[in-house]
Design an enzyme around this catalytic site. Structure first.
Site, mmCIF file in Angstrom:
data_model
loop_
_atom_site.group_PDB
_atom_site.id
_atom_site.type_symbol
_atom_site.label_atom_id
_atom_site.label_comp_id
_atom_site.label_asym_id
_atom_site.label_seq_id
_atom_site.Cartn_x
_atom_site.Cartn_y
_atom_site.Cartn_z
ATOM 1 N NE ARG A 1 11.732 -1.659 -29.056
ATOM 2 C CZ ARG A 1 12.188 -1.451 -27.830
ATOM 3 N NH1 ARG A 1 11.375 -1.632 -26.801
ATOM 4 N NH2 ARG A 1 13.434 -1.090 -27.622
ATOM 5 N NE ARG B 1 2.678 -1.842 -24.739
ATOM 6 C CZ ARG B 1 3.684 -2.352 -24.030
ATOM 7 N NH1 ARG B 1 4.639 -3.010 -24.626
ATOM 8 N NH2 ARG B 1 3.709 -2.228 -22.729
ATOM 9 C CD GLU C 1 10.980 -0.127 -19.790
ATOM 10 O OE1 GLU C 1 10.073 -0.970 -19.621
ATOM 11 O OE2 GLU C 1 11.966 -0.317 -20.509
ATOM 12 C CB SER D 1 15.586 -0.659 -20.095
ATOM 13 O OG SER D 1 15.663 -1.877 -19.430
ATOM 14 N NE ARG E 1 7.198 4.083 -23.295
ATOM 15 C CZ ARG E 1 7.171 2.837 -22.848
ATOM 16 N NH1 ARG E 1 7.823 2.516 -21.735
ATOM 17 N NH2 ARG E 1 6.493 1.909 -23.484
#
Length: 425
Positions: A259, A274, A346, A349, A388
């Site tokens: 990303r 991130r 988070e 998802s 994570r």
RNA sequence: GGAGAGAUGGCAGAGUGGUCGAAUGCGUCUGACUCGAAAUCAGAUUUACGGGCAACCGUAACGGGGGUUCGAAUCCCUCUCUCUCCGCCA
């Protein structure tokens, strides 16, 4: 992508959905283009019918040895007119497609209306541990343990990359194996899929054109790096029609995710939260259209089970209309407790995309009794984001002396290791 | 990377400018025969879009895109993919 006929016939509902999703799409323009396309098609179809009739006539005359040259000029005129109109249709269609691809999916009626602030906690599982000392952040712990390094990664690549070494790398692999092993008996077929995909695959899954700025591109070869394995898994059955009764089809894939994180400068700059590249186990399902809401609950539960087995405290949040993902009709986020941040973050998802992706990808299922095939529904969920999970374990299982306990279920994957200690790596 | 061959309906496979949405075979479905099944016979069997309450009608689609032509599965260009041979390579 929505069914244009549905949009035409449910204008009020679609307008509300767009507003709820904070979409800026001009629905009046959408409807106007759709109308113009139909009008043009109707009139050009009539001309084509005439030309087809005349062509048949010509074939007959030629067979009978008659001279057809006098008619050719006249038909040339009609043919040219059709060509010109086809050009107009193509132009209108291009405009229509452009706007059509920007329309988000219609949220389910059970989804709270609003932005991020309207997200609702559905349930909370596990109690955050009480520490007798000030809990450290995972990057502090990882670097001190000698298993995590950002400086080396910065030298190799730049900001927002990381390296894991020794037991840190092994823990990452252990987590991926643990997750895949847990999903397999539930019918998720493990897949290895391409990480470089073409434009069409990114468009089908809903990443493009809207999020094209978020994707890494290999421009020389027209490839894009997957931001999630969802892209590859969703496209597995593009253009296919499933046999009646052959659904659901469930897949799991462990891949890196790439990303650009454009626009997130300054956000979560420390640690593993991130990054430009991280690992994730992705779950994906193709289901019968009337089964997708229950499938979403099951998929979410499948992802949650990982957190439960690892003993990580978490909560489930249903995302509000403007916070859910573009292609989704309903999304649950799983948020894991991070002691150093004193908040839930988070880690997964899970979304039900309804027929949104299936329409873009023409993925259908045959119905019993010879009825018309219907678009399938697709679901995706992280089960889980491995990076994570890695950091959540460090933070939640840290001990006063800077060591980290290994959750019991992971120990067999680490050769029975019970504790991460400095120097051991 | 070089040379060549190919891509047609669920599958196999014909068709090389004109009633071709497409022969034939297999498969599948329905009916007949049968106590039932097999075999046999008869029929059906793509999708998308548009119009219509509907029966139905029109248009488009032979890997994708473009071109030639009154007319393209068929001719030309281009892209993608597959196969064969050579080279390179984990």
């Amino acid at each position: 992508m929505l069914d244009p006929k549905y949009v035409r016939e449910h204008e009020t509902e679609v307008r509300k959905a767009l507003a709820d999703c904070h979409s800026k799409v001009d629905l009046s323009l959408y409807l106007d283009l759709e109308r113009r396309r139909r009008d043009l098609m109707m009139s050009v179809d009539k001309r084509k019918a005439r030309l087809n009739q005349a062509s048949e006539e010509m074939a007959r005359m030629k067979k009978e040895g008659k001279d057809i040259t006098p008619y050719q000029a006249k038909l040339k005129e009609l043919s040219d007119e059709i060509k010109q109109m086809d050009g107009e249709i193509a132009a209108v269609e291009k405009d229509f497609r452009e706007i059509e691809l920007q329309v988000c999916n219609i949220p389910h009626s059970s989804v709270p209306v609003g932005g991020e602030e309207a997200n609702q906690e559905v349930r909370k599982v596990g109690e955050p541990a009480k520490f007798s000392f000030k809990p450290k952040s995972h990057d502090e712990l990882g670097v001190a343990l000698g298993i995590l390094d950002f400086e080396k990664a910065a030298k190799i690549s730049g900001a927002r990359f990381f390296t894991l070494s020794g037991l840190g790398a092994k823990l990452e692999r252990a987590l991926a194996n643990f997750m895949l092993d847990l999903h397999a008996p539930k019918g998720y077929k493990e897949m290895v899929v391409p990480h470089l995909v073409n434009y069409q695959s990114m468009e089908m899954s809903g990443q493009f054109p809207k999020f094209i700025e978020q994707a890494f591109a290999v421009e020389k070869d027209n490839f894009y790096l997957i931001p999630t394995a969802e892209v590859s898994l969703a496209n597995l059955h593009r253009g296919e029609t499933f046999a009646a009764g052959s659904l659901p089809r469930k897949y799991a894939a462990f891949t890196p995710c790439y990303r650009r994180e454009a626009g997130s400068y300054g956000k979560d700059t420390k640690g593993l939260i991130r990054l430009h590249q991280f690992n994730k186990v992705e779950l994906f399902q193709f289901v019968e259209p009337d089964k997708s809401m229950e499938a979403l609950e099951q998929l979410t539960a499948d992802a949650e089970e990982i957190l439960k087995k690892l003993g990580l405290p978490y909560r489930v949040v249903v995302l509000a209309t403007a916070d859910k993902s573009f292609a989704s009709i309903k999304t649950y986020d799983l948020e894991v407790w991070l002691p150093s941040q004193n908040q839930y973050r988070e880690i997964s998802s899970c979304s039900n995309c309804g027929d949104f992706q299936a329409r873009r990808g023409a993925i259908k299922v045959k119905k019993e009794g010879g009825a018309k095939p219907e678009l399938v529904h697709t679901l995706n969920g992280s089960g889980l984001a491995v990076g994570r999970t890695w950091l959540a374990i460090l933070e939640n299982y840290q001990q006063a002396d800077g060591t980290v306990a290994i959750p019991e279920v992971l120990q067999p994957y680490l050769g029975g290791l019970k504790t991460l200690t400095p120097g051991a790596a």
